[in-house]
Scaffold this active site. Structure first.
Site, PDB file in Angstrom:
ATOM      1  N   LYS A  13      37.369  28.384  43.482  1.00  0.00           N
ATOM      2  CA  LYS A  13      38.565  27.790  44.074  1.00  0.00           C
ATOM      3  C   LYS A  13      38.226  26.593  44.948  1.00  0.00           C
ATOM      4  O   LYS A  13      38.919  25.578  44.936  1.00  0.00           O
ATOM      5  CB  LYS A  13      39.328  28.841  44.893  1.00  0.00           C
ATOM      6  N   ARG A  88      46.509  37.153  49.914  1.00  0.00           N
ATOM      7  CA  ARG A  88      45.473  38.094  49.483  1.00  0.00           C
ATOM      8  C   ARG A  88      45.953  39.528  49.447  1.00  0.00           C
ATOM      9  O   ARG A  88      45.221  40.421  49.022  1.00  0.00           O
ATOM     10  CB  ARG A  88      44.256  37.992  50.402  1.00  0.00           C
ATOM     11  N   ARG A 127      25.060  30.795  46.959  1.00  0.00           N
ATOM     12  CA  ARG A 127      25.879  29.693  47.470  1.00  0.00           C
ATOM     13  C   ARG A 127      25.352  29.187  48.815  1.00  0.00           C
ATOM     14  O   ARG A 127      25.017  29.962  49.704  1.00  0.00           O
ATOM     15  CB  ARG A 127      27.334  30.151  47.609  1.00  0.00           C
ATOM     16  N   ARG A 160      25.996  30.926  54.679  1.00  0.00           N
ATOM     17  CA  ARG A 160      26.816  31.733  55.567  1.00  0.00           C
ATOM     18  C   ARG A 160      26.340  33.183  55.561  1.00  0.00           C
ATOM     19  O   ARG A 160      25.781  33.670  54.581  1.00  0.00           O
ATOM     20  CB  ARG A 160      28.292  31.671  55.132  1.00  0.00           C
ATOM     21  N   ARG A 171      32.843  42.362  49.386  1.00  0.00           N
ATOM     22  CA  ARG A 171      33.981  41.447  49.279  1.00  0.00           C
ATOM     23  C   ARG A 171      34.747  41.648  47.976  1.00  0.00           C
ATOM     24  O   ARG A 171      35.984  41.654  47.955  1.00  0.00           O
ATOM     25  CB  ARG A 171      33.493  39.991  49.371  1.00  0.00           C
TER      26      ARG A 171
END
Length: 226
Positions: A13, A88, A127, A160, A171
């Protein structure tokens, strides 16, 4: 116009939102970015958000709703917007429907990016992001030209705390349990149109598929607020 960019963590996204923003000329609003900015401020709310994100848990609806409503009240949203990462939960979807109706916006177009879970785990744990300009990289599919440095501003990349394998599993579990029903809400409740995009492609091919969907479903000019 109101577009909702929807899909599990790691589906791409964040890559597609600025491309859609440039094509349509509307602001792209990332609830994830809003939450991280609040976390970085280290306010009482920010500290709560920081702990939730680090554990891979979802932030309570009341906090997300409050931040989003403040963002939609800004002048650049008057002619339409794209939201990345919201709603969400079904409660958030219901709340958003009420907010859009109160602001005289049309029902949203939900663009759902679907990616197999094993690929998502790899994407999330590989990532890295630039703390300077916000660019996102993936060492598997979109590595920087020079290892560890941002292509744009040469800032050293960071990872992160929520971009680990264990956190990625948590998640995605939270996503399946809480967020998947949102698709059912829009399909069954008539809250807006839903288009499904194959996210298991290169970013360029994903964007081409999104553009084709927009050509079919976004036919009216951006409205002007009275």
């Amino acid at each position: 116009m109101v577009l909702l960019l929807f899909g599990p963590p790691g589906c791409g996204k964040g890559t597609q939102a600025p491309l859609i923003q440039e094509r349509l000329g509307i602001p792209a609003i990332s609830t994830g970015d809003m939450l991280r900015r609040e976390s970085e401020r280290q306010s009482s709310m920010g500290k709560l958000i920081d702990g939730l994100l680090a554990d891979g848990r979802l932030v309570p609806d009341a906090i997300v709703n409050r931040l989003l409503e403040a963002r939609l009240a800004e002048p650049d949203c008057a002619d339409g917007f794209l939201i990345d990462g919201y709603p969400r939960t079904v409660d958030q979807a219901t709340h958003l429907s009420d907010v859009l109706e109160s602001l005289a916006y049309p029902k949203p177009l939900l663009v759902h990016m679907d990616v197999p879970e094993p690929l998502l785990i790899g994407r999330l744990s590989a990532r890295w992001n630039c703390p300077g300009c916000g660019a996102i990289y993936n060492v598997l599919s979109k590595p920087p030209i020079e290892s560890g440095l941002c292509d744009v501003d040469r800032t050293r990349l960071t990872q992160r705390r929520d971009d680990t394998v264990a956190t990625a599993h948590r998640r995605l579990k939270a996503y399946r349990e809480v967020t998947d029903p949102v698709l059912g809400f829009y399909d069954a409740a008539g809250g807006g149109k839903v288009v499904h995009i194959d996210g298991n492609q290169t970013p360029d091919l994903v964007f081409e598929e999104i553009k084709q969907a927009l050509e079919v479903h976004v036919r009216v000019p951006v409205r002007k607020r009275r």
